[in-house]
Write an enzyme that holds these catalytic residues in place. Sequence first.
Site, PDB file in Angstrom:
ATOM      1  N   PHE A   1       0.869  -1.185   0.000  1.00  0.00           N
ATOM      2  CA  PHE A   1       0.000   0.000   0.000  1.00  0.00           C
ATOM      3  C   PHE A   1       0.901   1.228   0.000  1.00  0.00           C
ATOM      4  O   PHE A   1       1.629   1.480   0.956  1.00  0.00           O
ATOM      5  CB  PHE A   1      -0.922   0.042   1.218  1.00  0.00           C
ATOM      6  CG  PHE A   1      -1.832   1.241   1.191  1.00  0.00           C
ATOM      7  CD1 PHE A   1      -2.989   1.222   0.434  1.00  0.00           C
ATOM      8  CD2 PHE A   1      -1.517   2.392   1.891  1.00  0.00           C
ATOM      9  CE1 PHE A   1      -3.827   2.328   0.384  1.00  0.00           C
ATOM     10  CE2 PHE A   1      -2.343   3.502   1.845  1.00  0.00           C
ATOM     11  CZ  PHE A   1      -3.505   3.470   1.090  1.00  0.00           C
TER      12      PHE A   1
ATOM     13  N   ASP B   1       9.375   3.027   1.430  1.00  0.00           N
ATOM     14  CA  ASP B   1       8.234   3.879   1.764  1.00  0.00           C
ATOM     15  C   ASP B   1       8.035   3.807   3.274  1.00  0.00           C
ATOM     16  O   ASP B   1       7.512   2.827   3.796  1.00  0.00           O
ATOM     17  CB  ASP B   1       6.986   3.386   1.025  1.00  0.00           C
ATOM     18  CG  ASP B   1       5.737   4.207   1.342  1.00  0.00           C
ATOM     19  OD1 ASP B   1       5.775   5.008   2.304  1.00  0.00           O
ATOM     20  OD2 ASP B   1       4.727   4.037   0.641  1.00  0.00           O
TER      21      ASP B   1
ATOM     22  N   LYS C   1       3.086  11.655   6.736  1.00  0.00           N
ATOM     23  CA  LYS C   1       2.287  11.467   7.954  1.00  0.00           C
ATOM     24  C   LYS C   1       2.796  12.322   9.112  1.00  0.00           C
ATOM     25  O   LYS C   1       2.485  13.500   9.194  1.00  0.00           O
ATOM     26  CB  LYS C   1       2.255   9.985   8.345  1.00  0.00           C
ATOM     27  CG  LYS C   1       1.698   9.046   7.297  1.00  0.00           C
ATOM     28  CD  LYS C   1       0.215   9.216   7.052  1.00  0.00           C
ATOM     29  CE  LYS C   1      -0.321   8.131   6.141  1.00  0.00           C
ATOM     30  NZ  LYS C   1      -1.696   8.359   5.698  1.00  0.00           N
TER      31      LYS C   1
END
Length: 740
Positions: free
Chosen positions: A145, A230, A259
């Site tokens: 993801f 990532d 984030k």
Amino acid sequence: MTAPRMNAAKAIALEQTVAAPNYAPLPVVLESGQGEWLMDVDGRRYLDMMSAYSAVSHGHAHPRLVAKLVEQAQAVAVTSRAYHTAALGPFLQKVVELTGLDRALPASGGAESVETALKAARRWGYRVKGIPTDRAEIVVARGNFHGRSSTIVGFSTEESYRADFGPFAPGFRHFDFGDIDSLAAAIDENTCAVLIEPIQGEAGIVVPPDGFLRAVRKLCDERRVLFILDEVQSGLGRTGRWFAFQHEGIRPDGLILGKALGGGLLPVSCFVATNEVMELFEPGSHGSTFGGNPLAAAVGLEALRVIEDEGLVARSATLGAHLLTRLSAINSRLIRAVRGRGLWVGVDLDPKLVSARALVERLAERGVLTKDTHETVIRFAPPLTIQRAALDWGIDTFIETLHEFEPAPVNDGENGSTLVLAPKPGARAKNTSGASKPTAHLMMSAPDFFEVSYRINPWMDPANWSVSADRLARDARNGWAELKRTYESLGARIDVQTPERGLPDMVFTANSAVVLDRKVMLARFLCPERQGEELHNRAFFEAQRARGVVDTVVTPPPGLYFEGAGDAIWDRSRGVLWTGYGQRSSRDMQYALAETYGVPTIALELVDPHFYHLDTCFCVLPRGEILWFKPALAPASQALVEELAGRDKLIDASEDDAHHLAVNSVSLGSDVVLCHASERLRAQLSERGYRPHVVSLDSFNRSGGAAYCLTLRLDMSTRPEAQRPPIFVEDDFSDMRVAA
């Protein structure tokens, strides 16, 4: 005129009417938040165990971040990258220093930086590796993801993310996450990069096998392929390291962050990479209207500084170990597996027995907010600022809620099982193991020239020593020999350092260095009387390196003092290095130690001159208990230890025991070697399953030392020997981060 207050039902109805139905939120309407707590429109309080997929790692409305947001917004917020700004350079400088990479390209949301990484990898493939035009491929993992853009969902293996959004861009190949052979088979001559999450978050907190990232790094080097990670969710302290790749001692070619970089206030992300990758961009080749704007840069820099100043990486490591231990201890038919690192844990439930969504909804009703993924895994990722008491309450609530969904037990003595709650704080674990002896590799320095000839701490009194010098020297030799025999009887192997005349304190080998993962950080002594030891210590460890006992010997950064394992105590159960400062070692050594060993550090301030090294008042036992003398530490440090270790894990030494240096002890498995132990302390240790061994070291006590001071362990490791990573730290701290 003030708008009427909206209740939950009206708020939900309005959102369902005007918002696209691309989410299925829990029936909770949140209105405000502070720290790890959220409030809904009806005034109910909820514990946030999700922190917006790590975006709120700093907690809600962190006062420093809110203040920085307001300050910068009142000055200038957005200007476009058509101009330089005062905020961007310092922000990106901090990013590259922390990551160990060369340049950063800022963006807004995390998916934007993933897209940046894809473009960068392809350009590198064509311009550097020489892949034929439009043939470059990127290898990605099944179950990945990386965001929601059309390109990214095009290489997802989750069908619901892809349905009716094609056609998709070509150029991606898949492999099985965690399987290095599968990855090797997927790479060919047109592969420009491997892009993976170090831990797959949306897939259910899937942690790859130990050594997998090292194997990927090696394979990418062999095949001339970029390795891009990532870490939008896993980075910035979430897993108990600044970045998840640090668990395996490697460095990627490119890193994607987001984030938490926005401090829970703004969407901030960036792609960070080596010069070889970044220098392929030129003006006009890539851009982002909001990427790197002054507001985002100012908040992003402050977010990184807060992580440093508040020790959030160490908090994640210690509280994360506690979270994983308690969740793993639940014995329930509903649970198939518990996985995670740091404050990021997934509980995998059996869908045949329970609906994860239903459990999450019930948790919300009881005041705990989390989220399921794939209808089977419940994720726990609270703010890194969460208080231990709040974390335990959340775990307790989860266990109680799980019990509500537990099928009726089958008590047939064969196939039945019942739910067993995780151990509560304060529970005692009795030792049931036999008296098998551990092995350890220790260093000691013979006391041939030991004496008290100067005074550098309150224990030392040359006048008293001179009265009975011969007797005290004889007692010292006898005590040292008895200590060595005790260690050997417990299975330890001992290397003895040859002492030097005129250097009486060489006998206190714990101060010579700290050794962890076969890397030696040498001491730099504050007191001139001990500085003569430094040359001899280096010679000893260089000889050890020549023998293959250690791999690397480094020195502290210029201007910093450090007195070895006396002020650096490895806590394997929590995955952190406790450091002492304020008497003999510099506070900023915590940063050099974190850089050297790739582990989070916790700095504790020493305030009593009688306890001038951390080892005189703080001893970590093998199963996680800490024997300590609380008054030796500053109040803020006391509170930090109590919160991160947990009161149930603390053994309080009495003043009498502490002033006889009983805390200055050495643990070898279940055996604890001390120079003094009251009946109360013996009982406390025995209750925890330890066997005390008392060796009289009175002559050394007169110099302020005892068993730990006389001993340096050479074989401490942050991981099993078979998983030891390659050496990656050099003896060069010129770029060490400036302490906040």
